[in-house]
Design an enzyme around this catalytic site. Structure first.
Site, PDB file in Angstrom:
ATOM      1  N   GLY A  11      43.913  48.638  38.862  1.00  0.00           N
ATOM      2  CA  GLY A  11      44.250  49.781  39.460  1.00  0.00           C
ATOM      3  C   GLY A  11      43.080  50.349  40.475  1.00  0.00           C
ATOM      4  N   ASP A 103      38.717  46.981  32.831  1.00  0.00           N
ATOM      5  CA  ASP A 103      38.618  45.860  31.949  1.00  0.00           C
ATOM      6  C   ASP A 103      39.150  44.487  32.312  1.00  0.00           C
ATOM      7  OD1 ASP A 103      38.050  46.091  28.894  1.00  0.00           O
ATOM      8  OD2 ASP A 103      40.162  45.356  29.138  1.00  0.00           O
ATOM      9  N   THR A 126      37.352  52.150  37.900  1.00  0.00           N
ATOM     10  CA  THR A 126      38.628  52.481  37.488  1.00  0.00           C
ATOM     11  C   THR A 126      38.466  54.036  37.080  1.00  0.00           C
ATOM     12  OG1 THR A 126      40.044  52.690  35.265  1.00  0.00           O
ATOM     13  CG2 THR A 126      37.548  51.900  35.004  1.00  0.00           C
ATOM     14  N   ASP A 128      39.565  55.636  34.649  1.00  0.00           N
ATOM     15  CA  ASP A 128      39.924  55.851  33.237  1.00  0.00           C
ATOM     16  C   ASP A 128      38.389  56.078  32.467  1.00  0.00           C
ATOM     17  OD1 ASP A 128      42.396  55.410  33.484  1.00  0.00           O
ATOM     18  OD2 ASP A 128      42.410  53.265  32.974  1.00  0.00           O
ATOM     19  N   ASP A 130      36.689  53.896  30.925  1.00  0.00           N
ATOM     20  CA  ASP A 130      36.811  53.146  29.611  1.00  0.00           C
ATOM     21  C   ASP A 130      36.133  51.984  29.790  1.00  0.00           C
ATOM     22  OD1 ASP A 130      38.277  51.940  31.308  1.00  0.00           O
ATOM     23  OD2 ASP A 130      40.075  51.824  30.364  1.00  0.00           O
ATOM     24  N   ARG A 172      44.732  55.526  30.643  1.00  0.00           N
ATOM     25  CA  ARG A 172      45.353  54.484  29.501  1.00  0.00           C
ATOM     26  C   ARG A 172      45.110  54.947  28.218  1.00  0.00           C
ATOM     27  NH1 ARG A 172      46.706  49.482  31.602  1.00  0.00           N
ATOM     28  NH2 ARG A 172      45.665  49.746  33.550  1.00  0.00           N
TER      29      ARG A 172
HETATM   30  O1  F6P Z   1      43.758  51.935  34.774  1.00  0.00           O
HETATM   31  C1  F6P Z   1      44.030  53.038  35.828  1.00  0.00           C
HETATM   32  C2  F6P Z   1      45.565  53.462  35.455  1.00  0.00           C
HETATM   33  O2  F6P Z   1      45.777  54.487  36.527  1.00  0.00           O
HETATM   34  C3  F6P Z   1      45.653  54.127  34.219  1.00  0.00           C
HETATM   35  O3  F6P Z   1      45.231  55.212  34.221  1.00  0.00           O
HETATM   36  C4  F6P Z   1      47.334  53.767  33.837  1.00  0.00           C
HETATM   37  O4  F6P Z   1      47.818  53.893  32.890  1.00  0.00           O
HETATM   38  C5  F6P Z   1      47.568  52.609  34.715  1.00  0.00           C
HETATM   39  O5  F6P Z   1      46.412  52.415  35.653  1.00  0.00           O
HETATM   40  C6  F6P Z   1      48.372  52.688  35.703  1.00  0.00           C
HETATM   41  O6  F6P Z   1      48.704  51.394  36.280  1.00  0.00           O
HETATM   42  P1  F6P Z   1      49.812  51.117  37.340  1.00  0.00           P
HETATM   43  O7  F6P Z   1      49.293  51.658  38.669  1.00  0.00           O
HETATM   44  O8  F6P Z   1      49.955  49.682  37.524  1.00  0.00           O
HETATM   45  O9  F6P Z   1      51.071  51.733  36.954  1.00  0.00           O
END
Ligand code: F6P
Length: 320
Positions: A11, A103, A126, A128, A130, A172
């Protein structure tokens, strides 16, 4: 070391551009050639790799997203797929790789560092927050500020109509964004995966606020717990409480990076290249107590990210 490559993966996060800029310029400053791998590991597999010059990373420190593009490529877990990707780097004589991502991106980077004689360093990017081995990830501060802006706006309409709102935020499985946004946004309740909170308690906070004349309430919900839609349904069915909900979604990932994220990205990108120059590999950079540190990928994964629950206690005391 004469040639390195850089990619952004997973992401996107505001500040990734600033990190790429730092990698490119530090490498050139130190007499190296730098290659940009477009679309993360996908571009590595497909050979979408181009040489970058100082000017290619001009005017991007202030931009959200990543000009290198990003992608999620679960297939990269397959060693056969990685083999082709490694060959593409070797063909260009690349000796070092900087992977900016979360991650999943680190897992790819760790596998690469174990399989190839190309040195690999990870940079935490990220929203997050995390990732173990760093107090903050690139993009977290900007996302937090975007969320606060949204909470303030929702509060205006919530207080005008005496309504209870649930605001669902990303993260997440981590509650960092929700917890800090809840505190900074003055929310009545914060629901995060790391702390079990009974809905009775959430509701009694809403009712307590009502009793002292405050007719609106804001509940910040981390996406890792459940969806806002589900929670609103439960609140109606079990407590007969009508609530509105707002899902902030991907706007949390966009926007110009905050000053803190630009500085963090610049420092970490620079440090990643310094580590490559001094012969390090298989490590992730981070910031701890405002000091730059690096941690072996294995140790990053061994540890479990934990949110600071003393902040949760603070939020409870402040939202009486
Ligand atoms: O890891 C970043 C993030 O934005 C999370 O907060 C979220 O759960 C996920 O990616 C969404 O992913 P995608 O953009 O692939 O839907």
């Amino acid at each position: 070391m004469k040639k390195i490559a850089v990619l952004t993966s997973g992401g996107d996060a505001p500040g990734m551009n600033a990190a790429v800029r730092a990698v490119v310029r530090t490498a050139i400053y130190n007499g190296m050639e730098v290659y940009g791998v477009y679309q993360g590991y996908k571009g590595m597999v497909e050979g979408n790799i181009k040489k970058l010059e100082v000017g290619d990373v001009g005017n991007i420190i202030n931009r959200g997203g990543t000009f290198l593009s990003s992608a999620r490529l679960p297939e990269f877990a397959n060693p056969e797929i990685r083999k082709g990707a490694i060959e593409n780097l070797k063909k260009l004589g690349i000796e070092g790789l900087v992977v900016i991502g979360g991650d999943g991106s680190y897992r790819g980077a760790m596998a690469l560092s174990n399989e190839m004689d190309i040195k690999t360093i990870g940079v935490p990017g990220t929203i997050d927050n995390d990732i173990c081995g760093t107090d903050f990830t690139i993009g977290f501060d900007t996302a937090l500020n975007t969320i606060i802006d949204a909470i303030d706006k929702v509060r205006d309409t919530a207080s005008s109509h005496d309504r209870t709102f649930i605001i669902e935020v990303m993260g997440r499985n981590a509650g960092d964004l929700a917890l800090m946004a809840g505190i900074a946004g003055g929310s009545e309740s914060i629901i995060i995966p790391e702390k079990e909170e009974s809905l009775d308690e959430v509701m009694s906070r809403v009712r307590r606020a009502e009793e002292r004349g405050k007719k609106h309430s804001i509940i910040i919900l981390a996406e890792g717990v459940m969806s806002a839609q589900e929670l609103a349904k439960i609140m109606k069915e079990q407590y007969n409480e009508d609530v509105k909900y707002t899902i902030l979604g991907h706007i949390q990932r966009g926007g110009a990076p905050s000053a803190m994220d630009r500085v963090l990205a610049s420092r970490l990108g620079n440090y990643a290249v310094q580590l490559l120059i001094s012969g390090n590999s298989g490590r992730a950079v981070g910031i701890q107590n405002n000091r730059l540190v690096s941690t072996k990928f294995e140790d990053v994964f061994e540890d479990t990210h934990s949110v600071d629950l003393t902040m949760y206690e603070v939020s409870k005391q402040l939202s009486i």
